[in-house]
Design a protein around this motif. Structure first.
Motif, short mmCIF file in Angstrom:
data_model
loop_
_atom_site.label_atom_id
_atom_site.label_comp_id
_atom_site.label_asym_id
_atom_site.label_seq_id
_atom_site.Cartn_x
_atom_site.Cartn_y
_atom_site.Cartn_z
N MET A 23 0.86 -1.18 0.00
CA MET A 23 0.00 0.00 0.00
C MET A 23 0.90 1.24 0.00
SD MET A 23 -3.16 -1.12 2.47
CE MET A 23 -2.28 -2.09 3.68
N ARG A 24 0.55 2.24 -0.80
CA ARG A 24 1.36 3.45 -0.99
C ARG A 24 2.74 3.14 -1.56
NH1 ARG A 24 -0.32 8.16 2.04
NH2 ARG A 24 -2.57 8.12 1.81
N GLN A 25 2.80 2.12 -2.43
CA GLN A 25 4.10 1.81 -3.04
C GLN A 25 4.50 2.91 -4.02
OE1 GLN A 25 3.26 -2.04 -4.73
NE2 GLN A 25 2.26 -1.26 -6.57
N SER A 72 -3.58 7.60 -7.41
CA SER A 72 -4.71 8.51 -7.30
C SER A 72 -4.89 8.81 -5.82
CB SER A 72 -5.97 7.87 -7.91
OG SER A 72 -7.00 8.83 -7.99
N ASP A 73 -6.06 9.17 -5.41
CA ASP A 73 -6.31 9.39 -3.99
C ASP A 73 -7.81 9.20 -3.74
OD1 ASP A 73 -4.85 10.58 -1.43
OD2 ASP A 73 -6.90 11.33 -1.47
N ILE A 74 -8.16 8.85 -2.51
CA ILE A 74 -9.58 8.66 -2.22
C ILE A 74 -10.37 9.96 -2.40
CG2 ILE A 74 -9.24 6.67 -0.69
CD1 ILE A 74 -9.70 8.57 1.70
N ASP A 202 -11.26 1.54 4.01
CA ASP A 202 -11.97 2.20 5.10
C ASP A 202 -10.96 2.43 6.22
OD1 ASP A 202 -13.99 3.54 6.30
OD2 ASP A 202 -15.38 1.85 6.45
N SER A 203 -9.99 3.29 5.91
CA SER A 203 -8.81 3.43 6.77
C SER A 203 -9.17 3.73 8.22
CB SER A 203 -7.91 4.52 6.21
OG SER A 203 -7.53 4.17 4.90
N TRP A 204 -10.19 4.54 8.45
CA TRP A 204 -10.44 5.00 9.82
C TRP A 204 -11.61 4.30 10.51
CZ3 TRP A 204 -5.94 6.07 9.24
CH2 TRP A 204 -5.42 7.01 8.37
N GLY A 313 0.93 -3.62 6.90
CA GLY A 313 -0.31 -3.43 7.61
C GLY A 313 -0.95 -2.08 7.36
N HIS A 314 -0.19 -1.15 6.74
CA HIS A 314 -0.73 0.14 6.26
C HIS A 314 0.28 0.63 5.23
CE1 HIS A 314 -2.94 4.17 7.38
NE2 HIS A 314 -3.26 3.72 6.18
N GLY A 315 0.18 1.90 4.84
CA GLY A 315 0.99 2.37 3.73
C GLY A 315 2.48 2.51 4.02
#
Ligand code: CP3
Length: 351
Positions: A23-25, A72-74, A202-204, A313-315
């Protein structure tokens, strides 16, 4: 059969290979990204199909990951629909006029596919360049996007959002229905143009109680994922250990942050779904031998699920040394198949 280890795992047909992406590579950990982005504002950059194509391909070329994720971005579909949003470097999404009343809803218009023609162009260019490597499309889930719209920017406690959720549930549901429709169109455009998988972030959502999540959020995430029928779906959030079973129930692959070991995550979701994750991104700073052992441990615990896509586990944190990511990809590809097979045979677990 598919030639892509990533797609095989995502569809529950994992062979011996262990696929990996991050994620966020695509982003600030790469010097070639910083060169191409220069000082162009983030949201403007996201509307330039050639820049999006180049930046999306950079981590595939450099690390040899098994999937690309669209750069891109959400917030991109909200901006394209006409919502006043900016992405401020080092801060995140900022909404000049937050959405807090019935009247404010008028400032969250529907997204027409023609509003994101640049996404259609970028995805088609990418699919042509990527060959066998699949492209992951993505969108933000209603709760995480609503949180930015209601708070006006990033928030630690999501207090205004929660107050609106429980204090004005009709307004909350109307807002989430609008966002869900926007995210659905955004994903559908990406799939129609050739994205082979989608991930709903649904990051948060992990900030919610299970009861509130079920009543006020899950129906809207369900609506988005149920609209995507042609490609495997991944659903991910941070701190969602208590929500994993509910989230897994509406998706094909469940993303897991670093807090819950993958064997335990597999158990929580009933042992039927492939898992994605879950190396703690902070450990990318640790000495290589220690980090390598943690990578092996993630592989062993992931082997207890019916499928495993290796990820963080996250970006990727912006300060990450990109060579460390390349080494992880090499380790996962060279040692992964054997470690996974041995762990499956032994039933090795985290406990
Ligand atoms: O490689 C990839 O993963 C694809 C690119 C991607 C970005 N944003 C690019 C980006 C993806 C998948 C996202 C999703 C996203 N955006 C999420 C969900 C994933 C997650 O991290 O939980 C969220 C919550 C956002 C909102 C957002 N946008 C934040 C919190 C930030 C960081 C702000 C900062 O500067 O620290 C952004 C900006 C953003 N999105 C950047 C990138 C590369 C940094 C902008 C820059 O380079 O200046």
């Amino acid at each position: 059969m598919t030639a892509s280890p990533f797609l095989a795992a995502a569809t529950g047909n994992q062979g011996p290979q262990l696929p990996v992406w991050f994620m966020r590579q695509a982003g600030r950990s790469l010097p070639e990204y910083r060169t191409v982005r220069a000082d162009r504002p983030m949201l403007e950059s996201c509307t330039d199909p050639d820049l999006v194509t180049e930046v999306t391909l950079q981590p595939v070329r450099r690390h040899g990951v098994d999937a690309a994720i669209l750069f891109s971005d959400i917030m991109v579909p909200l901006a394209a629909a006409g919502v006043g949003v900016e992405i401020v470097a080092g801060v995140g999404p900022v909404i000049a006029e937050p959405i807090r009343t019935e009247a404010d809803l008028a400032r969250v218009p529907a997204l027409d596919p023609s509003d994101v023609g640049f996404i259609d162009t970028a995805v088609r260019q990418l699919v042509a360049e990527l060959g066998e490597t699949p492209l992951i499309g993505f969108a933000g889930a209603p709760f995480t996007m609503a949180s930015y719209l209601v708070e006006g920017g990033p928030s630690k406690d999501h207090a205004r959002t929660k107050a609106l959720m429980v204090g004005a549930p009709e307004l909350w549901h109307a807002l989430c229905a609008r966002i869900a429709a926007i995210s659905t169109v955004f994903l559908q455009v990406q799939v129609a143009a050739g994205a082979r998988t989608v991930q709903l972030f649904d990051s948060w959502a992990g900030s919610l109680s299970v009861a509130d999540y079920r009543e006020l959020v899950l129906p809207h995430s369900t609506a988005v994922l149920a609209a995507i029928t042609d490609v495997p779906r991944i659903h991910f959030g941070v701190g969602t250990g208590e929500l994993l079973a509910d989230m897994a129930g509406i998706t094909d692959v469940i993303g897991v942050d670093w807090r819950v070991p993958l064997d335990e995550a597999a158990r929580r979701v009933g042992g039927t779904k492939p898992v994605q994750g879950n190396l703690d991104p902070a450990l990318l700073q640790a000495p290589w031998p220690v980090l390598a052992d943690r990578v092996r441990q993630v592989i062993r615990t992931g082997a207890q699920a019916p499928g495993h896509i290796f990820n963080l586990g996250h970006g990727v944190p912006p300060q990450t040394d990109p060579d460390v990511l390349t080494r992880i990809v090499e380790l996962v590809h060279t040692e992964g198949p054997e470690l996974r097979a041995a762990a499956r045979a032994d039933g090795v677990t985290s406990s």
